[in-house]
Design a protein around this motif. Sequence first.
Motif, PDB file in Angstrom:
ATOM      1  N   ALA A  35      34.933  51.991  44.584  1.00  0.00           N
ATOM      2  CA  ALA A  35      34.581  51.863  43.133  1.00  0.00           C
ATOM      3  C   ALA A  35      35.785  50.774  42.857  1.00  0.00           C
ATOM      4  N   VAL A  36      35.341  49.553  42.185  1.00  0.00           N
ATOM      5  CA  VAL A  36      35.977  48.562  41.900  1.00  0.00           C
ATOM      6  C   VAL A  36      35.583  48.154  40.503  1.00  0.00           C
ATOM      7  N   SER A  37      36.368  47.955  39.472  1.00  0.00           N
ATOM      8  CA  SER A  37      36.137  47.600  38.220  1.00  0.00           C
ATOM      9  C   SER A  37      36.533  46.106  37.766  1.00  0.00           C
ATOM     10  N   TRP A  38      35.751  45.699  36.734  1.00  0.00           N
ATOM     11  CA  TRP A  38      36.152  44.316  36.312  1.00  0.00           C
ATOM     12  C   TRP A  38      36.771  44.714  34.921  1.00  0.00           C
ATOM     13  N   GLN A  39      38.104  44.478  34.973  1.00  0.00           N
ATOM     14  CA  GLN A  39      39.021  45.179  34.235  1.00  0.00           C
ATOM     15  C   GLN A  39      39.009  44.958  32.673  1.00  0.00           C
ATOM     16  N   PHE A  42      36.243  46.892  31.132  1.00  0.00           N
ATOM     17  CA  PHE A  42      36.826  47.948  31.084  1.00  0.00           C
ATOM     18  C   PHE A  42      37.793  48.206  29.755  1.00  0.00           C
ATOM     19  N   ASP A  61      44.054  40.872  37.462  1.00  0.00           N
ATOM     20  CA  ASP A  61      42.921  41.538  37.349  1.00  0.00           C
ATOM     21  C   ASP A  61      42.007  40.850  36.242  1.00  0.00           C
ATOM     22  N   PHE A  65      38.586  41.648  41.198  1.00  0.00           N
ATOM     23  CA  PHE A  65      38.195  42.959  41.015  1.00  0.00           C
ATOM     24  C   PHE A  65      39.612  43.770  41.131  1.00  0.00           C
ATOM     25  N   HIS A  68      39.470  51.054  41.254  1.00  0.00           N
ATOM     26  CA  HIS A  68      39.188  52.257  40.801  1.00  0.00           C
ATOM     27  C   HIS A  68      39.343  53.297  41.488  1.00  0.00           C
ATOM     28  N   VAL A 204      30.847  46.675  33.942  1.00  0.00           N
ATOM     29  CA  VAL A 204      32.250  47.152  33.990  1.00  0.00           C
ATOM     30  C   VAL A 204      32.507  47.527  35.553  1.00  0.00           C
ATOM     31  N   GLU A 205      31.759  47.521  36.519  1.00  0.00           N
ATOM     32  CA  GLU A 205      32.042  48.281  37.714  1.00  0.00           C
ATOM     33  C   GLU A 205      31.138  47.791  38.764  1.00  0.00           C
ATOM     34  N   ARG A 207      29.872  50.013  42.560  1.00  0.00           N
ATOM     35  CA  ARG A 207      30.203  50.953  43.439  1.00  0.00           C
ATOM     36  C   ARG A 207      29.473  50.851  44.721  1.00  0.00           C
TER      37      ARG A 207
END
Length: 248
Positions: A35-39, A42, A61, A65, A68, A204-205, A207
């Motif tokens: 799981a990687v976020s686009w900070q 977020f 960030d 990416f 998470h 936002v993310e 997966r």
Amino acid sequence: MIASGRWLPTLVGMAFLAVAALPWSAAAADRYVLAVSWQPAFCETRPEKPECTTQTADRFDAEHFALHGLWPEPRGNAYCGVDARDRASDEAGRWDRLPAIGLTTATREALDRAMPGSRSFLHRHEWIKHGSCYGASPEGYFSDSLRLLAALNGSPVQALFAAGIGRVVTGKAIRERFDEAFGAGAGDRVEILCRRVGARRLIVELRIGLAGPGPDLAAMLAAAPPRTPGCGGGIVDRVGTGLTDGKP
């Protein structure tokens, strides 16, 4: 340096280089979700978080990416051997009360850069809930997570997001870049999560379904089953809150 398909990840800083030299660690699972976020997106939803109040346009960030977590599958595979009090603290969101995690200096420095949420003790939560079922030490768990993230951030997928900041990026374009970077069908292993913030739909993310032993991200993607695609695309947010970029 770890190869991922036809692309070599650019590991940011000597800390990432030190982490990349470690052997693959996982022993207890053969399927995972990275799981990687686009900070920036977020932080539109949680602007009060320490990692968000300190975010700047030149921080790692802002254009890469963020980690998470790395989650052993199936979904219920969590809290393995965890003390009941620690689990209760984790489920209540009292992550600052969870036990401190011993990591090497190199891994901790790399984690602080790649996982901004460590400022809110996200790393303690991820270890207690998911890492405890990974079959490795905290050092091995986070080293493996960082190498997979580095492969993604060194690929055309990150380049697509960095070039698309402030604009809509479609799910089709994301999957095409995964296929380009990691082989045909890699994009089918990606679920895109979006959130509405005002009138805008933000990505936002991601997966990412993985399977088999690491650390080759392309091979792990090829071995995984397809995932639900998620949303059809959204805005790649830039640092700041209350923005009006793009038209979702």
